[in-house]
Write a protein that holds these residues in place. Structure first.
Motif, mmCIF file in Angstrom:
data_model
loop_
_atom_site.group_PDB
_atom_site.id
_atom_site.type_symbol
_atom_site.label_atom_id
_atom_site.label_comp_id
_atom_site.label_asym_id
_atom_site.label_seq_id
_atom_site.Cartn_x
_atom_site.Cartn_y
_atom_site.Cartn_z
ATOM 1 N N SER A 50 0.865 -1.170 0.000
ATOM 2 C CA SER A 50 0.000 0.000 0.000
ATOM 3 C C SER A 50 0.905 1.224 0.000
ATOM 4 C CB SER A 50 -0.906 -0.015 1.238
ATOM 5 O OG SER A 50 -1.883 0.987 1.163
ATOM 6 N N LYS A 52 1.908 5.275 -0.534
ATOM 7 C CA LYS A 52 1.467 6.667 -0.468
ATOM 8 C C LYS A 52 2.692 7.524 -0.164
ATOM 9 C CE LYS A 52 -1.596 6.151 2.836
ATOM 10 N NZ LYS A 52 -2.609 6.511 3.878
ATOM 11 N N ASP A 53 2.672 8.758 -0.667
ATOM 12 C CA ASP A 53 3.797 9.659 -0.454
ATOM 13 C C ASP A 53 3.746 10.318 0.916
ATOM 14 O OD1 ASP A 53 4.989 9.146 -2.917
ATOM 15 O OD2 ASP A 53 3.784 10.660 -3.939
ATOM 16 N N ASN A 54 2.528 10.478 1.478
ATOM 17 C CA ASN A 54 2.404 11.010 2.828
ATOM 18 C C ASN A 54 1.104 10.498 3.441
ATOM 19 O OD1 ASN A 54 0.180 13.120 2.533
ATOM 20 N ND2 ASN A 54 1.610 13.783 0.926
ATOM 21 N N GLU A 55 0.984 10.643 4.751
ATOM 22 C CA GLU A 55 -0.126 10.047 5.484
ATOM 23 C C GLU A 55 -1.466 10.722 5.212
ATOM 24 O OE1 GLU A 55 -0.147 7.233 7.237
ATOM 25 O OE2 GLU A 55 1.892 7.014 6.467
ATOM 26 N N ASN A 56 -1.450 11.879 4.602
ATOM 27 C CA ASN A 56 -2.686 12.636 4.399
ATOM 28 C C ASN A 56 -3.352 12.367 3.054
ATOM 29 O OD1 ASN A 56 -2.427 13.964 6.922
ATOM 30 N ND2 ASN A 56 -0.926 15.367 6.017
ATOM 31 N N GLU A 57 -2.889 11.361 2.347
ATOM 32 C CA GLU A 57 -3.461 11.075 1.033
ATOM 33 C C GLU A 57 -3.919 9.625 0.965
ATOM 34 O OE1 GLU A 57 0.287 9.865 -1.756
ATOM 35 O OE2 GLU A 57 0.124 11.977 -1.226
ATOM 36 N N ALA A 59 -4.193 5.741 -0.522
ATOM 37 C CA ALA A 59 -3.156 4.752 -0.798
ATOM 38 C C ALA A 59 -3.375 4.089 -2.156
ATOM 39 C CB ALA A 59 -3.136 3.695 0.296
ATOM 40 N N THR A 109 -5.695 9.650 -3.900
ATOM 41 C CA THR A 109 -4.369 9.066 -4.110
ATOM 42 C C THR A 109 -3.559 9.932 -5.063
ATOM 43 O OG1 THR A 109 -5.153 6.806 -3.738
ATOM 44 C CG2 THR A 109 -3.107 7.054 -4.979
ATOM 45 N N LYS A 111 -0.312 9.107 -5.739
ATOM 46 C CA LYS A 111 0.700 8.231 -6.322
ATOM 47 C C LYS A 111 0.330 7.869 -7.751
ATOM 48 C CE LYS A 111 4.566 6.104 -5.403
ATOM 49 N NZ LYS A 111 5.732 6.861 -4.926
#
Length: 299
Positions: A50, A52-57, A59, A109, A111
């Motif tokens: 899974s 993601k570039d950061n936790e706020n977006e 996956a 997402t 990504k």
């Protein structure tokens, strides 16, 4: 079963390396696959990830090689029109399942899927190879997968890239023979518009079939409410053989097959076999396949 693939579809697949088929999977198959994807995401295999570039977006989830353990996937692969679609478009006498791949981009997402082609990830050589990309959610153009038209005919093999970092796969310890030249995907050329792209908005029941050497990529999912859940099944035809790559292949080859062995085997079993000679399946204009060229969005 009514013919789902026209002669025009076969010709377009051969020339462009990709074709969009409209409404070829009934609601039964869409619902079945959706349940399978949900089951897969609830209990991923060791291959699952899974990203993601950061936790706020949202996956980007993917997992593969679960079709023998998830009954919905096995039923789809064994009983749906997928195998016949693959076999006819590959112009193969047989269509064998290689593996399945679940791809889900959650709402929000960022990504993206980088430009790549699939075959260099795999320990498979041969020209009769394809993937069937089947969404179970509507896919608007802004989140659609894009294909570089005719790139499967380029005299080029590209380094595989990890989706998490977009970096090349590292070379292995030498156990994989380097028997051809690899290069980087010309991403800058593609992004600057030097190559023609094909993309389609999709509805559940539609699918895109593409050659494993067709270069493709996709943006993230900017929607704040809709998932982009996809089952991509990978198919092998008559001429496929096991080979080596100079990196660890993905997915790993767990079957006890050696380089040069025929890939179609009890490990990658035949699901569909041709019972008649190839023929023009539909009269011109009698199928949505006759509208493929007009339907595609040339980007």
């Amino acid at each position: 079963m009514a013919r789902l693939v026209s002669e025009l579809d076969i010709q377009q697949f051969a020339m462009d390396g990709v074709v969009c088929l409209r409404g070829v999977f009934s609601q039964h198959w869409v619902d079945l696959v959706r349940r399978g994807i949900d089951a897969n995401m609830a209990a991923p295999s060791p291959f699952g990830e899974s990203l993601k570039d950061n936790e706020n977006e949202g996956a980007y989830f993917d997992d593969y090689c679960n079709w023998e353990k998830i009954p919905e996937f096995k039923n789809f692969i064994m009983e749906s029109p997928a195998a016949e679609i693959a076999g006819r478009l590959m112009e193969s006498q047989e269509a064998a399942i290689y593996h399945e791949h679940v791809l889900n981009k959650e709402p929000g997402t960022a990504k993206r899927t980088p430009w790549h082609h699939d075959q260099s990830y795999y320990p498979i050589d041969g020209s009769k190879v394809c993937s069937i990309w089947m969404p179970v959610d509507p896919v608007p153009l802004e989140t659609a997968i894009s294909f570089v038209r005719g790139s499967h005919l380029w005299n080029a093999w590209f380094y595989p890239r990890k989706f998490a970092t977009e970096q090349r796969y590292p070379l292995s310890d030498g156990s994989g023979a380097v028997h051809r030249r690899y290069e980087d995907v010309p991403s800058d050329e593609i992004d600057s518009g030097q190559h023609e792209l094909l993309a389609w908005p999709m509805e559940p029941g539609d699918c895109i079939v593409f050659h494993m050497k067709t270069v493709h990529g996709a943006p993230g999912n900017a929607s704040q409410s809709s998932h982009r859940r996809v089952l991509s099944t990978r198919w092998l035809g008559d001429d496929t053989v096991i080979t080596t790559r100079p990196w660890d292949v993905s997915p790993p080859l767990l079957a006890p097959l050696r380089p040069g062995d025929r890939a179609i085997s009890k490990y990658f079993p035949v699901i569909w076999r041709r019972t008649e000679q190839p023929e023009v399946s539909l009269k011109p204009g009698s199928h949505v396949g006759a509208m493929r060229e007009a339907d595609a969005l040339h980007l």
